[in-house]
Enzyme design. Structure first.
Site, PDB file in Angstrom:
ATOM      1  N   TYR A   1      29.982  30.516 113.089  1.00  0.00           N
ATOM      2  CA  TYR A   1      28.732  30.194 113.804  1.00  0.00           C
ATOM      3  C   TYR A   1      27.939  29.094 113.084  1.00  0.00           C
ATOM      4  CZ  TYR A   1      24.342  30.755 116.335  1.00  0.00           C
ATOM      5  OH  TYR A   1      23.202  30.522 117.076  1.00  0.00           O
TER       6      TYR A   1
ATOM      7  N   ASN B   1      23.246  24.007 125.845  1.00  0.00           N
ATOM      8  CA  ASN B   1      22.664  25.221 125.262  1.00  0.00           C
ATOM      9  C   ASN B   1      23.656  26.380 125.157  1.00  0.00           C
ATOM     10  OD1 ASN B   1      20.300  27.161 124.708  1.00  0.00           O
ATOM     11  ND2 ASN B   1      21.246  27.994 126.558  1.00  0.00           N
TER      12      ASN B   1
ATOM     13  N   LYS C   1      27.290  25.099 114.170  1.00  0.00           N
ATOM     14  CA  LYS C   1      25.951  24.513 114.345  1.00  0.00           C
ATOM     15  C   LYS C   1      25.725  23.325 113.387  1.00  0.00           C
ATOM     16  CE  LYS C   1      24.576  27.268 117.708  1.00  0.00           C
ATOM     17  NZ  LYS C   1      24.376  26.748 119.068  1.00  0.00           N
TER      18      LYS C   1
END
Ligand code: NAD
Length: 247
Positions: free
Chosen positions: A155, A90, A159
């Site tokens: 970012y 996470n 992902k």
């Protein structure tokens, strides 16, 4: 009923925000949980906060960008608990600079934590999961892994990589009964978001059909379901938990 009794779970980025709530939720459902954070002090603070709620948890602060460091901590945990059943990757950082202002170092830093660190933790636990012929690996992705975002390109790029890693490892590890899934949160009320003024938050909320920003618990519950035997036939998915926001 979801029950994680006898399950040993590791949660990276477990000291605050979404990760902290995943730790708390897993503990409430009887798992033994080990949280990771970036610094010894923040790890101690999170462990203390949970102990004040009557919850027992251990914490470590390995350098996630160093495989040897990660492996040493995973080996220590395995020695103590005898098995590692659930790994939640996470830990993550965001970015919002335009491409012209983004340096190679910015880009490298985000890939290091959001992708390479995930590779390190998975590589270190997979042999233990294979020994048990079972395991669950859950990766925090993001709604931007589906739609991209108009700034901070590192970012969404990181992902999208998380999704590729998830889908590929789900296929590679399925013969060993190791399930690998991702969760893609929408905007979630962590410290960072809670600090934003109303005039920034209100237009964001207007883009979310469910009419509110997610609470960390909304996201943690999705992790709980995917970690549990209720999701025994689910692997290789990226579950959006975003109130149907599509932007
Ligand atoms: P947060 O900043 O509140 O928490 C981040 C966690 O990552 C902390 O526990 C921190 O210790 C850990 N971390 C940060 N840098 C680290 C490093 N270098 N080494 C090890 N650990 C490190 O963030 P959050 O909002 O709770 O986000 C958690 C995850 O959810 C991230 O992967 C993020 O990309 C994703 N996410 C968040 C949102 C949101 O709106 N909050 C939306 C989509 C996805």
């Amino acid at each position: 009923m979801i029950d994680l009794e006898n399950k040993v779970a590791i949660v990276t980025g477990g000291t605050r925000g979404i990760g902290f709530e995943i730790v708390r939720t897993f503990l409430e459902n009887n798992a033994q949980v080990i949280l990771f954070g970036s610094k010894k002090e923040t790890v101690e603070k999170a462990v203390l906060a949970l102990s004040k709620e009557g919850k027992k948890v251990k914490g470590y602060a390995p350098n996630l960008s160093n495989y040897e460091d990660v492996k040493q901590v995973m080996d220590e945990i395995h020695k103590e608990y005898g098995h590692i059943d659930i790994l939640v990757n996470n830990a993550g950082i965001a970015a919002d600079k335009k491409i012209e202002e983004t340096t190679s170092e910015d880009f490298k830093n985000i890939m290091d934590l959001n992708v390479t660190a995930m590779f390190h933790t998975i590589k270190a636990v997979v042999p233990y999961m294979k020994e048990e012929n079972q395991g669950v690996i859950l990766n925090t992705s993001s709604m931007v892994s589906i739609y991209g975002q108009p700034s901070g390109v590192g970012y969404p790029a990181s992902k999208f990589a998380v999704n590729g890693l998830t889908l590929s490892l789900a296929r590679e590890l399925a013969p060993f009964h190791i399930r690998v899934n991702a969760v893609s949160p929408g905007i979630t009320k962590t410290d960072m978001i809670a600090a934003l003024p109303d005039n920034v938050i209100a237009p964001l909320i207007r883009t979310i059909p469910l009419g509110r920003i997610a609470e960390p618990k909304d996201i943690a519950n999705a992790f709980l379901f995917l970690a549990s035997d209720m999701a025994s036939y689910i692997t290789g998915v990226n579950l959006p938990v975003d109130g149907a926001a599509r932007n």
